[in-house]
Design a protein around this motif. Structure first.
Motif, PDB file in Angstrom:
ATOM      1  N   GLU A   1     -94.180 -16.943   5.086  1.00  0.00           N
ATOM      2  CA  GLU A   1     -93.434 -15.641   5.235  1.00  0.00           C
ATOM      3  C   GLU A   1     -92.025 -15.642   4.682  1.00  0.00           C
ATOM      4  OE1 GLU A   1     -93.367 -13.974   9.244  1.00  0.00           O
ATOM      5  OE2 GLU A   1     -95.432 -14.080   9.295  1.00  0.00           O
ATOM      6  N   SER A   2     -91.341 -16.927   4.601  1.00  0.00           N
ATOM      7  CA  SER A   2     -90.156 -16.937   3.692  1.00  0.00           C
ATOM      8  C   SER A   2     -90.194 -18.143   2.608  1.00  0.00           C
ATOM      9  CB  SER A   2     -89.125 -17.496   4.761  1.00  0.00           C
ATOM     10  OG  SER A   2     -89.157 -18.987   5.123  1.00  0.00           O
ATOM     11  N   SER A   3     -88.997 -18.376   2.090  1.00  0.00           N
ATOM     12  CA  SER A   3     -89.233 -19.153   1.222  1.00  0.00           C
ATOM     13  C   SER A   3     -89.041 -20.639   1.415  1.00  0.00           C
ATOM     14  CB  SER A   3     -88.255 -18.787  -0.235  1.00  0.00           C
ATOM     15  OG  SER A   3     -86.969 -18.552   0.364  1.00  0.00           O
ATOM     16  N   TRP A   4     -88.567 -20.934   2.487  1.00  0.00           N
ATOM     17  CA  TRP A   4     -88.509 -22.258   3.036  1.00  0.00           C
ATOM     18  C   TRP A   4     -89.603 -22.493   4.095  1.00  0.00           C
ATOM     19  CZ3 TRP A   4     -85.636 -25.321   0.270  1.00  0.00           C
ATOM     20  CH2 TRP A   4     -84.476 -24.907  -0.008  1.00  0.00           C
ATOM     21  N   ARG A   5     -89.975 -23.921   4.574  1.00  0.00           N
ATOM     22  CA  ARG A   5     -90.678 -24.310   5.439  1.00  0.00           C
ATOM     23  C   ARG A   5     -89.572 -25.062   6.149  1.00  0.00           C
ATOM     24  NH1 ARG A   5     -94.920 -24.437   8.374  1.00  0.00           N
ATOM     25  NH2 ARG A   5     -96.198 -23.152   6.537  1.00  0.00           N
ATOM     26  N   VAL A   6     -89.157 -24.786   7.502  1.00  0.00           N
ATOM     27  CA  VAL A   6     -88.096 -25.737   8.084  1.00  0.00           C
ATOM     28  C   VAL A   6     -88.752 -26.450   9.331  1.00  0.00           C
ATOM     29  CG1 VAL A   6     -85.994 -25.632   9.418  1.00  0.00           C
ATOM     30  CG2 VAL A   6     -86.582 -24.022   7.481  1.00  0.00           C
ATOM     31  N   VAL A   7     -88.998 -27.771   9.189  1.00  0.00           N
ATOM     32  CA  VAL A   7     -89.533 -28.462  10.434  1.00  0.00           C
ATOM     33  C   VAL A   7     -88.189 -29.387  11.035  1.00  0.00           C
ATOM     34  CG1 VAL A   7     -91.102 -30.417  10.857  1.00  0.00           C
ATOM     35  CG2 VAL A   7     -91.612 -28.533   9.000  1.00  0.00           C
ATOM     36  N   ILE A   8     -88.134 -29.084  12.473  1.00  0.00           N
ATOM     37  CA  ILE A   8     -86.982 -29.636  13.163  1.00  0.00           C
ATOM     38  C   ILE A   8     -87.838 -30.586  14.050  1.00  0.00           C
ATOM     39  CG2 ILE A   8     -85.460 -28.923  14.987  1.00  0.00           C
ATOM     40  CD1 ILE A   8     -85.628 -26.117  13.999  1.00  0.00           C
ATOM     41  N   LEU A   9     -87.129 -31.807  13.926  1.00  0.00           N
ATOM     42  CA  LEU A   9     -87.774 -32.795  14.615  1.00  0.00           C
ATOM     43  C   LEU A   9     -86.633 -33.494  15.696  1.00  0.00           C
ATOM     44  CD1 LEU A   9     -90.013 -35.024  15.524  1.00  0.00           C
ATOM     45  CD2 LEU A   9     -89.296 -36.366  13.540  1.00  0.00           C
ATOM     46  N   ASP A  10     -86.790 -32.903  16.925  1.00  0.00           N
ATOM     47  CA  ASP A  10     -85.836 -33.177  18.097  1.00  0.00           C
ATOM     48  C   ASP A  10     -86.116 -34.363  18.571  1.00  0.00           C
ATOM     49  OD1 ASP A  10     -83.725 -32.802  19.696  1.00  0.00           O
ATOM     50  OD2 ASP A  10     -84.417 -30.921  20.401  1.00  0.00           O
TER      51      ASP A  10
ATOM     52  N   VAL B   1     -87.310 -28.233   4.398  1.00  0.00           N
ATOM     53  CA  VAL B   1     -86.129 -28.515   4.913  1.00  0.00           C
ATOM     54  C   VAL B   1     -86.442 -29.218   6.151  1.00  0.00           C
ATOM     55  CG1 VAL B   1     -83.842 -28.015   5.787  1.00  0.00           C
ATOM     56  CG2 VAL B   1     -84.643 -26.778   3.764  1.00  0.00           C
ATOM     57  N   LEU B   2     -86.222 -30.453   6.250  1.00  0.00           N
ATOM     58  CA  LEU B   2     -86.541 -31.317   7.392  1.00  0.00           C
ATOM     59  C   LEU B   2     -85.207 -31.481   8.366  1.00  0.00           C
ATOM     60  CD1 LEU B   2     -88.814 -32.815   9.113  1.00  0.00           C
ATOM     61  CD2 LEU B   2     -88.172 -34.771   7.834  1.00  0.00           C
ATOM     62  N   VAL B   3     -85.007 -31.181   9.550  1.00  0.00           N
ATOM     63  CA  VAL B   3     -83.831 -31.418  10.218  1.00  0.00           C
ATOM     64  C   VAL B   3     -84.352 -32.225  11.506  1.00  0.00           C
ATOM     65  CG1 VAL B   3     -82.069 -29.997  11.238  1.00  0.00           C
ATOM     66  CG2 VAL B   3     -83.582 -28.955   9.639  1.00  0.00           C
ATOM     67  N   LEU B   4     -83.889 -33.491  11.435  1.00  0.00           N
ATOM     68  CA  LEU B   4     -84.060 -34.391  12.297  1.00  0.00           C
ATOM     69  C   LEU B   4     -82.588 -34.358  13.295  1.00  0.00           C
ATOM     70  CD1 LEU B   4     -85.815 -37.018  13.207  1.00  0.00           C
ATOM     71  CD2 LEU B   4     -84.400 -38.078  11.435  1.00  0.00           C
ATOM     72  N   LEU B   5     -82.967 -34.364  14.789  1.00  0.00           N
ATOM     73  CA  LEU B   5     -81.913 -34.437  15.297  1.00  0.00           C
ATOM     74  C   LEU B   5     -81.862 -35.568  16.367  1.00  0.00           C
ATOM     75  CD1 LEU B   5     -82.474 -30.962  17.094  1.00  0.00           C
ATOM     76  CD2 LEU B   5     -81.476 -31.138  14.901  1.00  0.00           C
ATOM     77  N   SER B   6     -80.630 -36.399  16.439  1.00  0.00           N
ATOM     78  CA  SER B   6     -80.752 -37.373  17.165  1.00  0.00           C
ATOM     79  C   SER B   6     -79.343 -37.559  18.094  1.00  0.00           C
ATOM     80  CB  SER B   6     -80.666 -38.653  16.355  1.00  0.00           C
ATOM     81  OG  SER B   6     -80.774 -39.945  16.947  1.00  0.00           O
ATOM     82  N   ASP B   7     -79.682 -38.099  19.248  1.00  0.00           N
ATOM     83  CA  ASP B   7     -78.298 -38.459  20.087  1.00  0.00           C
ATOM     84  C   ASP B   7     -77.554 -39.506  19.647  1.00  0.00           C
ATOM     85  OD1 ASP B   7     -79.361 -36.343  21.571  1.00  0.00           O
ATOM     86  OD2 ASP B   7     -79.692 -37.762  23.530  1.00  0.00           O
ATOM     87  N   ASP B   8     -78.265 -40.583  18.873  1.00  0.00           N
ATOM     88  CA  ASP B   8     -77.727 -41.836  18.575  1.00  0.00           C
ATOM     89  C   ASP B   8     -78.363 -42.244  17.072  1.00  0.00           C
ATOM     90  OD1 ASP B   8     -77.084 -44.676  18.616  1.00  0.00           O
ATOM     91  OD2 ASP B   8     -77.771 -44.900  20.510  1.00  0.00           O
ATOM     92  N   LEU B   9     -77.388 -42.530  16.196  1.00  0.00           N
ATOM     93  CA  LEU B   9     -77.753 -42.616  14.828  1.00  0.00           C
ATOM     94  C   LEU B   9     -78.159 -43.977  14.954  1.00  0.00           C
ATOM     95  CD1 LEU B   9     -75.007 -41.203  12.789  1.00  0.00           C
ATOM     96  CD2 LEU B   9     -77.456 -40.670  12.875  1.00  0.00           C
ATOM     97  N   GLU B  10     -77.803 -45.010  15.612  1.00  0.00           N
ATOM     98  CA  GLU B  10     -78.119 -46.564  15.690  1.00  0.00           C
ATOM     99  C   GLU B  10     -79.501 -46.729  15.800  1.00  0.00           C
ATOM    100  OE1 GLU B  10     -76.084 -48.878  14.199  1.00  0.00           O
ATOM    101  OE2 GLU B  10     -74.649 -46.983  13.959  1.00  0.00           O
ATOM    102  N   LEU B  11     -80.289 -45.994  16.427  1.00  0.00           N
ATOM    103  CA  LEU B  11     -81.362 -45.888  16.950  1.00  0.00           C
ATOM    104  C   LEU B  11     -82.422 -45.558  15.701  1.00  0.00           C
ATOM    105  CD1 LEU B  11     -81.647 -45.133  20.519  1.00  0.00           C
ATOM    106  CD2 LEU B  11     -81.648 -47.205  19.766  1.00  0.00           C
TER     107      LEU B  11
END
Ligand SMILES: [Zn+2]
Length: 363
Positions: free
Chosen positions: A134-143, A168-178
């Motif tokens: 339906e749009s020009s992007w596929r957005v995948v959010i990984l929490d 567009v993959l959007v990765l979410l993280s509380d802690d970058l070091e992990l």
């Protein structure tokens, strides 16, 4: 290429960005510019402590990418079918994966659900391969990215190396070091830092919370909008926060021996309770900072206003240098724990830097 590592303390007026995000202005501006200039990257890593509003941030970014009727490039209307579907989590081109979605899928297996597994990452990778409908992007959010098992991170790397052009993959993280360095280096990092208290108040007001309650919650939020909205919806969240502040104050108010005992206890449980220990240290940092602000006669910047009296009582014999050293000791300890210094050692060295307490000031 510039990583949007931003400090929102110096940001312009809240809510002026055109996104329903208060604070985080520099991070919002970086993404808006990317959309306007057709320079959207294929992988973003939104980082910041729990409660910073990462999930909302990712969802709003998805709306800005997929809106059918944007008032201007980089903005979203908030009312078109795409914006509404994304808001309700049912847009076919915007998928979110998290511990919660993993648990829902694995309900029958009944196992522990404390880390994202390779099966979930395989689901992410097969979703990424699908063309948007339906749009020009596929957005995948990984929490919950901080919980990705190493083998799962390695599986994710393949997708990050050669993402399809519409993804567009959007990765979410509380802690970058992990996260593996190879994961971090393939993403543009958007670092969400605490926002000003007034920005938290404004975002609560916009959600229909009354002025007095908005101010009370914002004062306890430590500049974390996501936490503030959860606290507004659930009184238990607020209660737990007050207990955490209380724990920090009691730690500071203890004798040298009592302080060490607490340090050792936290150190010994660090590997099992990593997020909780970091949360306690962030609270502790806020309390020491408040003591410094009180000493500098700047009470309007306090994070935990309700505790000003107790803090004043504790800090009355300490000098600016004492308090500054204490603040630095907590920052150093957090840094050490992030870089895998032995937890007990890091925590013990921290409390040894604190100014001693004179007996009448004990709580
Ligand atoms: Zn729209």
């Amino acid at each position: 290429m510039v990583t949007a590592t931003v400090s929102d303390l110096a940001a312009p007026a809240e809510g002026s960005s055109g996104w329903p995000i208060w604070g985080h202005d520099a991070a919002v501006a970086a993404l808006q510019q990317a959309i306007r200039g057709s320079r959207v990257r294929h992988a973003y890593l939104v980082a910041g402590p729990e409660g910073m509003g990462k999930t909302t941030f990712a969802q709003v970014f998805a709306q800005a990418l997929c809106c059918q009727d944007p008032p201007a490039p980089g903005l979203m209307c908030g009312v078109c079918l795409a914006c509404r579907k994304i808001g309700r989590g049912v847009h076919p081109d915007v998928q979110a994966f998290s511990l919660a979605t993993q648990a829902a899928l694995a309900e029958k297996s009944g196992g522990k659900n404390t880390s994202l597994t390779i099966e979930t990452v395989r689901d992410v990778c097969s979703t990424v391969a699908l063309r948007p409908m339906e749009s020009s992007w596929r957005v995948v959010i990984l929490d919950d990215g901080e919980t990705l098992q190493e083998i799962a991170q390695e599986a994710l790397l393949k997708t990050l190396e050669e993402p399809p052009p519409f993804v567009v993959l959007v990765l979410l993280s509380d802690d970058l070091e992990l996260l593996l360095p190879t994961i971090r280096s393939r993403c543009q990092i958007i670092d969400l830092r605490p926002v000003r208290t007034t920005a938290v108040v404004d975002s609560l007001l916009a959600a229909g919370i009354g002025q007095d309650r908005a101010e009370e919650i914002a004062a306890l939020s430590g500049g974390r909008p996501g936490w503030a909205h959860r606290a507004a919806a659930d009184p238990k969240v607020l209660q737990r926060r007050m207990e955490a502040v209380d724990r920090a104050l009691s730690w500071i108010a203890g004798s040298g021996y009592e302080r060490l005992v607490t340090a050792v206890r936290l150190g010994d449980t660090f590997s099992k309770r990593r997020p909780e220990v970091f949360a306690d240290l962030e609270t502790l940092l806020g309390v020491w900072r408040d003591a410094l602000l009180l000493h500098a006669d700047q009470p309007h910047y306090l994070t935990y206003r309700g505790n000003a009296e107790r803090l004043n009582e504790l800090a009355r014999d300490w000098t600016m240098d004492d308090l500054h050293r204490a603040v630095c000791s907590v920052q150093t300890c957090i840094g050490h724990l992030e870089t895998n210094v032995r937890p007990r050692l890091a925590l013990e060295s921290m409390v040894l830097e604190w100014p001693t307490i004179s007996p009448p000031g004990r709580l």
